[in-house]
Write an enzyme that holds these catalytic residues in place. Structure first.
Site, PDB file in Angstrom:
ATOM      1  CB  CYS A  35     -26.785   1.068 -22.824  1.00 29.76           C
ATOM      2  SG  CYS A  35     -25.362   2.114 -22.464  1.00 29.76           S
ATOM      3  CG  HIS A  73     -24.731   1.555 -28.314  1.00 30.61           C
ATOM      4  ND1 HIS A  73     -26.017   1.370 -27.859  1.00 30.61           N
ATOM      5  CD2 HIS A  73     -23.957   1.712 -27.200  1.00 30.61           C
ATOM      6  CE1 HIS A  73     -26.009   1.410 -26.531  1.00 30.61           C
ATOM      7  NE2 HIS A  73     -24.768   1.619 -26.105  1.00 30.61           N
ATOM      8  CD  GLU A  74     -20.167   0.679 -27.187  1.00 33.96           C
ATOM      9  OE1 GLU A  74     -19.817   1.521 -26.349  1.00 33.96           O
ATOM     10  OE2 GLU A  74     -20.987  -0.224 -26.928  1.00 33.96           O
ATOM     11  CG  HIS A 123     -21.648   5.392 -24.877  1.00 34.39           C
ATOM     12  ND1 HIS A 123     -22.467   5.738 -23.831  1.00 34.39           N
ATOM     13  CD2 HIS A 123     -21.977   4.115 -25.185  1.00 34.39           C
ATOM     14  CE1 HIS A 123     -23.254   4.713 -23.515  1.00 34.39           C
ATOM     15  NE2 HIS A 123     -22.985   3.707 -24.330  1.00 34.39           N
TER      16      HIS A 123
HETATM   17 NI    NI Z   1     -23.917   1.828 -24.172  1.00 35.65          NI
END
Ligand code: NI
Length: 177
Positions: free
Chosen positions: A100, A142-143, A146
């Site tokens: 990341c 993953h995104e 966030h």
């Molecule tokens: Ni990331």
């Protein structure tokens, strides 16, 4: 065009839930996406979420170009995904290595749903609806994390599989997202 500073783990802004975008095709949204794209490219990232540059909106971008040196990393088209909704299509979880841009120089082994459907909107407000698996599904999860204030180290099941990229994978160039 502007390359923006990417916040690093420890910054409380990375832990805050992002707000949905309410106005599409605005100059502010267009500029945000240009800045995110420039920043991701400059840092060789595979993806970026708006909170990583300090903007608390539900906007993510991602792209993985085919690279013959890394046949396992499948091609993922450049995508702007706004207000995403993810639906797991399988209870099967797959472990895979992630990095990341907000946790530079490190990698961890993270479980993700093997297959999922994602829905949302592009920058013009046009609906996106895709069912994907493998690495594409991993990047999206993953995104999207966030946008909920979740960084991948929080998902690692066994912290023995969390470490420095150059020690875990000497001599390799790996993408961060
Ligand atoms: Ni990331």
């Amino acid at each position: 065009m502007a390359i923006r500073e990417v916040l690093k783990m420890g910054d409380p802004r990375l832990l805050a839930p992002a707000r949905p975008v309410e106005e599409f095709d605005s100059p502010e949204l267009t500029q945000l996406i240009v800045d995110m794209h420039d920043t991701m490219r400059a840092l060789n990232g595979a993806g970026l979420a708006a909170p990583q540059i300090g903007v608390g909106l539900q906007v993510v971008i991602f792209e993985v170009a085919a690279n013959p040196r890394y046949p396992d990393a499948e091609n993922v088209p450049f995508t702007v995904l706004i207000n995403p909704v993810l639906t797991a299509l399988s209870d099967v979880m797959e472990e895979g290595w992630e990095g990341c841009l907000s946790v530079p120089g490190m990698r961890g082994l993270v479980p993700r749903h093997a297959a999922l459907r994602y829905q949302g909107f592009d920058a013009a407000g046009k609906p996106i609806d895709r069912s994907v698996n493998g690495f594409h599904a991993r990047v999206v999860q993953h995104e999207a994390d966030h946008l909920r204030g979740i960084l991948y180290p929080m998902r690692i099941r066994d912290l023995r599989y969390f470490g420095f990229t150059d020690t875990l994978f000497p001599g390799q160039t790996l993408l961060d997202d």
